[in-house]
Write a protein that holds these residues in place. Sequence first.
Motif, PDB file in Angstrom:
ATOM      1  N   ARG A 246       0.826  -1.205   0.000  1.00 51.99           N
ATOM      2  CA  ARG A 246       0.000   0.000   0.000  1.00 51.99           C
ATOM      3  C   ARG A 246       0.866   1.263   0.000  1.00 51.99           C
ATOM      4  O   ARG A 246       0.601   2.219  -0.729  1.00 51.99           O
ATOM      5  CB  ARG A 246      -0.894   0.041   1.238  1.00 51.99           C
ATOM      6  CG  ARG A 246      -1.932  -1.016   1.322  1.00 51.99           C
ATOM      7  CD  ARG A 246      -2.755  -0.742   2.571  1.00 51.99           C
ATOM      8  NE  ARG A 246      -3.632  -1.859   2.880  1.00 51.99           N
ATOM      9  CZ  ARG A 246      -4.478  -1.847   3.899  1.00 51.99           C
ATOM     10  NH1 ARG A 246      -4.556  -0.800   4.678  1.00 51.99           N
ATOM     11  NH2 ARG A 246      -5.252  -2.893   4.128  1.00 51.99           N
ATOM     12  N   ASP A 247       1.883   1.262   0.854  1.00 57.10           N
ATOM     13  CA  ASP A 247       2.721   2.456   0.974  1.00 57.10           C
ATOM     14  C   ASP A 247       3.460   2.755  -0.321  1.00 57.10           C
ATOM     15  O   ASP A 247       3.842   3.897  -0.580  1.00 57.10           O
ATOM     16  CB  ASP A 247       3.730   2.277   2.113  1.00 57.10           C
ATOM     17  CG  ASP A 247       3.055   2.193   3.477  1.00 57.10           C
ATOM     18  OD1 ASP A 247       1.924   2.690   3.586  1.00 57.10           O
ATOM     19  OD2 ASP A 247       3.658   1.629   4.401  1.00 57.10           O
ATOM     20  N   SER A 248       3.667   1.739  -1.138  1.00 56.19           N
ATOM     21  CA  SER A 248       4.375   1.926  -2.400  1.00 56.19           C
ATOM     22  C   SER A 248       3.470   2.409  -3.515  1.00 56.19           C
ATOM     23  O   SER A 248       3.945   2.729  -4.599  1.00 56.19           O
ATOM     24  CB  SER A 248       5.026   0.598  -2.828  1.00 56.19           C
ATOM     25  OG  SER A 248       5.917   0.138  -1.828  1.00 56.19           O
ATOM     26  N   MET A 249       2.180   2.431  -3.265  1.00 58.18           N
ATOM     27  CA  MET A 249       1.232   2.762  -4.334  1.00 58.18           C
ATOM     28  C   MET A 249       0.393   3.992  -4.032  1.00 58.18           C
ATOM     29  O   MET A 249      -0.637   4.202  -4.663  1.00 58.18           O
ATOM     30  CB  MET A 249       0.323   1.554  -4.602  1.00 58.18           C
ATOM     31  CG  MET A 249       1.053   0.389  -5.215  1.00 58.18           C
ATOM     32  SD  MET A 249      -0.092  -0.845  -5.841  1.00 58.18           S
ATOM     33  CE  MET A 249       1.032  -1.951  -6.676  1.00 58.18           C
ATOM     34  N   ALA A 292      -6.514  -1.741 -11.121  1.00 56.47           N
ATOM     35  CA  ALA A 292      -6.857  -2.940 -10.365  1.00 56.47           C
ATOM     36  C   ALA A 292      -6.035  -4.134 -10.833  1.00 56.47           C
ATOM     37  O   ALA A 292      -5.592  -4.965 -10.023  1.00 56.47           O
ATOM     38  CB  ALA A 292      -8.348  -3.237 -10.492  1.00 56.47           C
ATOM     39  N   GLU A 293      -5.805  -4.237 -12.141  1.00 56.01           N
ATOM     40  CA  GLU A 293      -4.988  -5.339 -12.664  1.00 56.01           C
ATOM     41  C   GLU A 293      -3.548  -5.238 -12.168  1.00 56.01           C
ATOM     42  O   GLU A 293      -2.920  -6.254 -11.832  1.00 56.01           O
ATOM     43  CB  GLU A 293      -5.027  -5.318 -14.196  1.00 56.01           C
ATOM     44  CG  GLU A 293      -6.372  -5.681 -14.797  1.00 56.01           C
ATOM     45  CD  GLU A 293      -6.664  -7.174 -14.767  1.00 56.01           C
ATOM     46  OE1 GLU A 293      -5.773  -7.945 -14.350  1.00 56.01           O
ATOM     47  OE2 GLU A 293      -7.780  -7.557 -15.140  1.00 56.01           O
ATOM     48  N   GLN A 294      -3.010  -4.011 -12.108  1.00 55.88           N
ATOM     49  CA  GLN A 294      -1.643  -3.842 -11.620  1.00 55.88           C
ATOM     50  C   GLN A 294      -1.513  -4.253 -10.163  1.00 55.88           C
ATOM     51  O   GLN A 294      -0.559  -4.943  -9.781  1.00 55.88           O
ATOM     52  CB  GLN A 294      -1.215  -2.382 -11.778  1.00 55.88           C
ATOM     53  CG  GLN A 294      -0.861  -1.978 -13.187  1.00 55.88           C
ATOM     54  CD  GLN A 294      -0.310  -0.559 -13.228  1.00 55.88           C
ATOM     55  OE1 GLN A 294      -0.947   0.387 -12.757  1.00 55.88           O
ATOM     56  NE2 GLN A 294       0.868  -0.417 -13.779  1.00 55.88           N
ATOM     57  N   VAL A 295      -2.465  -3.832  -9.347  1.00 57.47           N
ATOM     58  CA  VAL A 295      -2.412  -4.196  -7.930  1.00 57.47           C
ATOM     59  C   VAL A 295      -2.568  -5.696  -7.760  1.00 57.47           C
ATOM     60  O   VAL A 295      -1.878  -6.329  -6.940  1.00 57.47           O
ATOM     61  CB  VAL A 295      -3.491  -3.436  -7.138  1.00 57.47           C
ATOM     62  CG1 VAL A 295      -3.450  -3.841  -5.670  1.00 57.47           C
ATOM     63  CG2 VAL A 295      -3.292  -1.934  -7.259  1.00 57.47           C
ATOM     64  N   THR A 296      -3.451  -6.299  -8.533  1.00 60.46           N
ATOM     65  CA  THR A 296      -3.632  -7.748  -8.463  1.00 60.46           C
ATOM     66  C   THR A 296      -2.355  -8.479  -8.799  1.00 60.46           C
ATOM     67  O   THR A 296      -1.985  -9.469  -8.145  1.00 60.46           O
ATOM     68  CB  THR A 296      -4.764  -8.185  -9.400  1.00 60.46           C
ATOM     69  OG1 THR A 296      -5.979  -7.540  -9.020  1.00 60.46           O
ATOM     70  CG2 THR A 296      -4.963  -9.687  -9.359  1.00 60.46           C
ATOM     71  N   ALA A 297      -1.640  -8.015  -9.814  1.00 57.39           N
ATOM     72  CA  ALA A 297      -0.376  -8.655 -10.189  1.00 57.39           C
ATOM     73  C   ALA A 297       0.630  -8.576  -9.047  1.00 57.39           C
ATOM     74  O   ALA A 297       1.366  -9.547  -8.775  1.00 57.39           O
ATOM     75  CB  ALA A 297       0.183  -8.000 -11.447  1.00 57.39           C
ATOM     76  N   ALA A 298       0.666  -7.434  -8.345  1.00 56.03           N
ATOM     77  CA  ALA A 298       1.582  -7.302  -7.206  1.00 56.03           C
ATOM     78  C   ALA A 298       1.174  -8.230  -6.072  1.00 56.03           C
ATOM     79  O   ALA A 298       2.029  -8.860  -5.432  1.00 56.03           O
ATOM     80  CB  ALA A 298       1.604  -5.850  -6.734  1.00 56.03           C
ATOM     81  N   LEU A 299      -0.126  -8.331  -5.803  1.00 56.03           N
ATOM     82  CA  LEU A 299      -0.586  -9.253  -4.764  1.00 56.03           C
ATOM     83  C   LEU A 299      -0.275 -10.700  -5.134  1.00 56.03           C
ATOM     84  O   LEU A 299       0.108 -11.505  -4.273  1.00 56.03           O
ATOM     85  CB  LEU A 299      -2.092  -9.077  -4.549  1.00 56.03           C
ATOM     86  CG  LEU A 299      -2.541  -7.788  -3.844  1.00 56.03           C
ATOM     87  CD1 LEU A 299      -4.052  -7.658  -3.902  1.00 56.03           C
ATOM     88  CD2 LEU A 299      -2.061  -7.761  -2.390  1.00 56.03           C
ATOM     89  N   ASP A 300      -0.420 -11.048  -6.413  1.00 52.53           N
ATOM     90  CA  ASP A 300      -0.071 -12.400  -6.860  1.00 52.53           C
ATOM     91  C   ASP A 300       1.395 -12.696  -6.588  1.00 52.53           C
ATOM     92  O   ASP A 300       1.755 -13.805  -6.148  1.00 52.53           O
ATOM     93  CB  ASP A 300      -0.352 -12.551  -8.352  1.00 52.53           C
ATOM     94  CG  ASP A 300      -1.828 -12.719  -8.675  1.00 52.53           C
ATOM     95  OD1 ASP A 300      -2.642 -12.825  -7.739  1.00 52.53           O
ATOM     96  OD2 ASP A 300      -2.162 -12.751  -9.884  1.00 52.53           O
TER      97      ASP A 300
END
Length: 526
Positions: A246-249, A292-300
Amino acid sequence: MPLSDAQATALAAVDARMPELSDWCATIFDFGETAWREYRSAEWYVARLRAEGFAVEEGSGGMPTAFCAEWSNGAGPVIGMYAEYDGIPGNCQAAAPRRAPRRGLGFQAGGHTDPHSGLGIGALGGLLATKAAMQAHGIAGGLRFTGEPAEKVRGSKPIHAAKGYYDGLAAMLSFHPFYMLPMCNTVRWDTHCGAAYSMVYRFICDAPESWGHGDGAPIPQSHSAIRAPGASEALMSMFQMSKTLRDSMLPHQGGWSISEAILTAGQATADNQPAGLAEVQYMLRTPTVEMAEQVTAALDRNAGAVAAMTGCRWERHWVCKSRPGLANHAMAALVWDAMQAAGAPQWGDAAVQVAREVQAALGLAPMEAPFIAEMSRLIDPQEAEAILRRDLPPSQANSTSDDYTDMSWHAPLARFYIARPALRPAGAPYPNWVMNALGGIPATIDPMVRSAARVLSLAALRLLQDKPARDAARAEFEARTGGGVGGDRWMAPLCDYAPPIHFRWPEYVETPRGRDWCIPSDMADA
């Protein structure tokens, strides 16, 4: 614009049924059911709608607590409305001016915060008043009323949209209780809600004995032998790493966020036994699908890393993928006309007395005028839009999230807000139970229910009776989508998953003590 005879009939019908609407709202509030587990609430709506002459499909879209109700008065345009009825775990509150859980439950049980209890009954009141006016004045057309579970996790509407439940509507009317300025007693104009992704990451530790050992290594016999950390460790690492994400985004810019909830943790009942299963749910609220796709990729990536570290495998299961909203000025203007005719909610002496009792229970001096003044005022949609845009970058088209947006890609839609009761500031913020209680006490929530029903029925009848207004809304919808559903600029449903009904969502359980929450009531305050 003067009211038509049918609209006058609808307003009279709302007032005539207010005692029933008040009782019904209290019923749904007292159920206090949460996402994907709204069994009693859905059953109540289905029975009520059938009693009112609607044909009802239960379990619509493969969701056990969803429904789709239809009524027709002959060939003509069909107007859509809907109910929500889910609450939130950990918000159990009685309909009382003091902090207290509902009878027989603890504070950790489910409760209504928005409140969806009032949302659904306000919408039902508008639906029934519209139907009464259509019958009394021979207005041709139909009504479609969907039951939308799990809104707090953006659950049902992307699924209903993908399965065609909003197709063929002349218009959709979307109401929500609100108190945060400027979106209070107004209609959204340009800046609609953004995209939302929600998913459950599942960590499974199938073979803890093999972690750290080569192929063919014997099964360790000692308690001190190397074993996999297991699924609980994976969950904790995922939880912490994703907070760092979160802090990075820059999540505090532009009105977007990441939040999480632990669904399943542990499972082991003895020492030295690594947990075999853990699940954590994430909710992403973003202006765009691409974000949303970018955040999902990071969570993956986080999930893959922590799974490798802890001797687990991981899975991602979708809860929601919803599109950003599509504006329609013709619809917004039409509903704004209805709001001006209906008026903002007003809180009378009984509501004021309740509010003063709440303030006294908190040790505050009761105010002569305890409610926020703006709760009883209308604000022009374009004025509200200008205020909303002050905190947003010019390039950002959408802000925050709500799954009504999926409906906006299938029919011309207006999103409007009616004030829910909220108290004037008195130094420190009020505790959460105050808003929850005011959403359940009839004297304080009924004015919102009545106003919502009035606006919905006036707008629906205008759409049914005024073909030029209806055509203008359709023309704008087709222009914005490049030709309507399937057009050049139309965004197709993102839902490519089954209803996520099988996870360990918090719910009520039947015990020898009777109905209880998944956290026993006698432990809730320990």
